[in-house]
Design a protein around this motif. Sequence first.
Motif, PDB file in Angstrom:
ATOM      1  N   ALA A 124     -69.595  26.866 -75.747  1.00  0.00           N
ATOM      2  CA  ALA A 124     -70.801  26.806 -74.979  1.00  0.00           C
ATOM      3  C   ALA A 124     -71.418  26.610 -74.012  1.00  0.00           C
ATOM      4  O   ALA A 124     -70.390  25.044 -73.660  1.00  0.00           O
ATOM      5  N   GLY A 125     -71.658  26.629 -73.074  1.00  0.00           N
ATOM      6  CA  GLY A 125     -71.745  25.753 -71.523  1.00  0.00           C
ATOM      7  C   GLY A 125     -70.779  25.813 -70.479  1.00  0.00           C
ATOM      8  O   GLY A 125     -69.956  25.598 -69.145  1.00  0.00           O
ATOM      9  N   HIS A 126     -70.098  27.172 -70.843  1.00  0.00           N
ATOM     10  CA  HIS A 126     -68.171  27.397 -70.260  1.00  0.00           C
ATOM     11  C   HIS A 126     -68.856  26.959 -68.656  1.00  0.00           C
ATOM     12  O   HIS A 126     -69.834  28.215 -68.057  1.00  0.00           O
ATOM     13  N   ASP A 127     -68.071  27.040 -68.276  1.00  0.00           N
ATOM     14  CA  ASP A 127     -67.679  26.375 -66.057  1.00  0.00           C
ATOM     15  C   ASP A 127     -67.340  27.677 -66.084  1.00  0.00           C
ATOM     16  O   ASP A 127     -65.823  28.126 -65.739  1.00  0.00           O
ATOM     17  N   PRO A 128     -68.542  28.880 -64.577  1.00  0.00           N
ATOM     18  CA  PRO A 128     -67.472  30.081 -64.435  1.00  0.00           C
ATOM     19  C   PRO A 128     -66.644  29.921 -63.503  1.00  0.00           C
ATOM     20  O   PRO A 128     -65.498  30.526 -63.570  1.00  0.00           O
ATOM     21  N   ALA A 129     -66.413  28.692 -63.059  1.00  0.00           N
ATOM     22  CA  ALA A 129     -64.991  28.437 -62.386  1.00  0.00           C
ATOM     23  C   ALA A 129     -63.763  28.080 -63.065  1.00  0.00           C
ATOM     24  O   ALA A 129     -63.015  28.580 -62.130  1.00  0.00           O
ATOM     25  N   ALA A 130     -63.813  28.281 -64.416  1.00  0.00           N
ATOM     26  CA  ALA A 130     -62.339  27.999 -64.602  1.00  0.00           C
ATOM     27  C   ALA A 130     -62.125  29.290 -65.405  1.00  0.00           C
ATOM     28  O   ALA A 130     -63.203  29.540 -65.482  1.00  0.00           O
ATOM     29  N   GLN A 131     -61.564  29.833 -65.097  1.00  0.00           N
ATOM     30  CA  GLN A 131     -60.672  31.091 -65.657  1.00  0.00           C
ATOM     31  C   GLN A 131     -59.913  30.925 -67.059  1.00  0.00           C
ATOM     32  O   GLN A 131     -59.446  29.867 -67.071  1.00  0.00           O
ATOM     33  N   LEU A 132     -60.593  32.080 -68.260  1.00  0.00           N
ATOM     34  CA  LEU A 132     -60.516  31.762 -69.175  1.00  0.00           C
ATOM     35  C   LEU A 132     -58.927  32.606 -69.141  1.00  0.00           C
ATOM     36  O   LEU A 132     -58.654  34.227 -69.218  1.00  0.00           O
ATOM     37  N   VAL A 133     -57.734  32.163 -70.275  1.00  0.00           N
ATOM     38  CA  VAL A 133     -56.581  33.405 -70.668  1.00  0.00           C
ATOM     39  C   VAL A 133     -56.215  32.992 -72.051  1.00  0.00           C
ATOM     40  O   VAL A 133     -56.132  31.983 -72.418  1.00  0.00           O
ATOM     41  N   PHE A 134     -56.094  34.406 -72.371  1.00  0.00           N
ATOM     42  CA  PHE A 134     -55.823  34.386 -73.441  1.00  0.00           C
ATOM     43  C   PHE A 134     -54.550  34.956 -73.744  1.00  0.00           C
ATOM     44  O   PHE A 134     -54.133  36.542 -73.762  1.00  0.00           O
ATOM     45  N   PRO A 135     -52.918  34.420 -74.644  1.00  0.00           N
ATOM     46  CA  PRO A 135     -51.862  35.675 -74.885  1.00  0.00           C
ATOM     47  C   PRO A 135     -52.060  36.647 -75.482  1.00  0.00           C
ATOM     48  O   PRO A 135     -53.083  36.360 -76.380  1.00  0.00           O
ATOM     49  N   ILE A 136     -51.948  37.440 -76.040  1.00  0.00           N
ATOM     50  CA  ILE A 136     -51.828  38.782 -76.541  1.00  0.00           C
ATOM     51  C   ILE A 136     -50.684  38.847 -77.074  1.00  0.00           C
ATOM     52  O   ILE A 136     -50.379  39.859 -77.755  1.00  0.00           O
ATOM     53  N   GLY A 137     -49.100  37.905 -77.059  1.00  0.00           N
ATOM     54  CA  GLY A 137     -48.381  38.530 -78.705  1.00  0.00           C
ATOM     55  C   GLY A 137     -47.076  37.168 -78.327  1.00  0.00           C
ATOM     56  O   GLY A 137     -46.544  36.451 -77.304  1.00  0.00           O
ATOM     57  N   GLY A 138     -46.390  38.459 -78.993  1.00  0.00           N
ATOM     58  CA  GLY A 138     -45.087  37.640 -78.892  1.00  0.00           C
ATOM     59  C   GLY A 138     -43.926  38.727 -78.016  1.00  0.00           C
ATOM     60  O   GLY A 138     -44.221  39.154 -77.093  1.00  0.00           O
ATOM     61  N   SER A 139     -43.029  38.910 -78.658  1.00  0.00           N
ATOM     62  CA  SER A 139     -41.897  39.450 -78.056  1.00  0.00           C
ATOM     63  C   SER A 139     -42.228  40.737 -77.793  1.00  0.00           C
ATOM     64  O   SER A 139     -40.874  41.995 -77.011  1.00  0.00           O
ATOM     65  N   ASP A 140     -42.054  41.963 -78.771  1.00  0.00           N
ATOM     66  CA  ASP A 140     -42.534  42.902 -79.193  1.00  0.00           C
ATOM     67  C   ASP A 140     -43.643  43.096 -80.914  1.00  0.00           C
ATOM     68  O   ASP A 140     -44.316  42.736 -80.824  1.00  0.00           O
ATOM     69  N   GLY A 141     -43.861  44.200 -80.755  1.00  0.00           N
ATOM     70  CA  GLY A 141     -44.525  44.338 -81.714  1.00  0.00           C
ATOM     71  C   GLY A 141     -45.744  45.439 -81.422  1.00  0.00           C
ATOM     72  O   GLY A 141     -45.600  46.535 -81.193  1.00  0.00           O
ATOM     73  N   ILE A 142     -47.336  45.284 -81.380  1.00  0.00           N
ATOM     74  CA  ILE A 142     -47.904  45.671 -80.786  1.00  0.00           C
ATOM     75  C   ILE A 142     -47.857  46.570 -79.775  1.00  0.00           C
ATOM     76  O   ILE A 142     -47.615  46.189 -78.527  1.00  0.00           O
TER      77      ILE A 142
END
Length: 266
Positions: A124-142
Amino acid sequence: MTRGLGTLAIALGILLLAGCSADAGAPTPGPSASGSQNGSAADDARPVLSPGTTAASGSFVGSGDVMGSVVVRVNDAGIFELVVDDLVVSDSAAVQFTLTADALSPDERCLDSDWRFGLGQADAGHDPAAQLVFPIGGSDGIGQGDLSFIREVVVTRAASGGAVDKSCPIPIVSHATLTWDTPDLRPGLSVADSGATTGAMGTVSLDSDDKPIAYTVAQGDTLAAVAERFGIALDDLFYLNPRRSPNPEDAQAFTGETLNLSRENR
């Protein structure tokens, strides 16, 4: 490479489809099955996406409750990651991000998908100037190193602990359709039916050009034999079926399940 995460609370990707677990895809190729299997591209012939490559992009649509843009890129470790820029949530509430393989209409209001992958949330209240980064995984698989079967980034409200609406357990606040810009990551992959054989006695579905597009598993079939019947590596069969349940890389063939054989229908 990334800017500050602000108030981001990262929850590494958890496959939400019941009974599934997956290591998310990376742009480096996984090992191919051993043996001679025509139509399977050699590992060293497959393109590799360099760190910093933007593989897909999109912008949030819908009611205007959420604004911002997304990209899927390759980080310095060679791992895909989702980057959310300029995120604005109109009521400043916490929201969650989920990937889905389903195409959604602009006014879609409920996520009802056979394959979805939760990434994490913005507080809640996230600063729009702050980039969000979400890793999607490991070395292979999906996706066997190719995530282009993922079609949407969905924004939902963060769990509040209240009762779940059974008619719509995952209400959509907004979503972004991903436009992919990657080379063919499986050049040379071609499917051809050599005929029924021990371990691959199931039924083949053909398109209008009599090319195999799907296979229904018969009792006693094995995935290795099915792959060999169609002249591809077992790794290629997993690649063509990234949404396979309960796990895309489960080596067991399930009687009655339908396996995709079409690159276009992946």
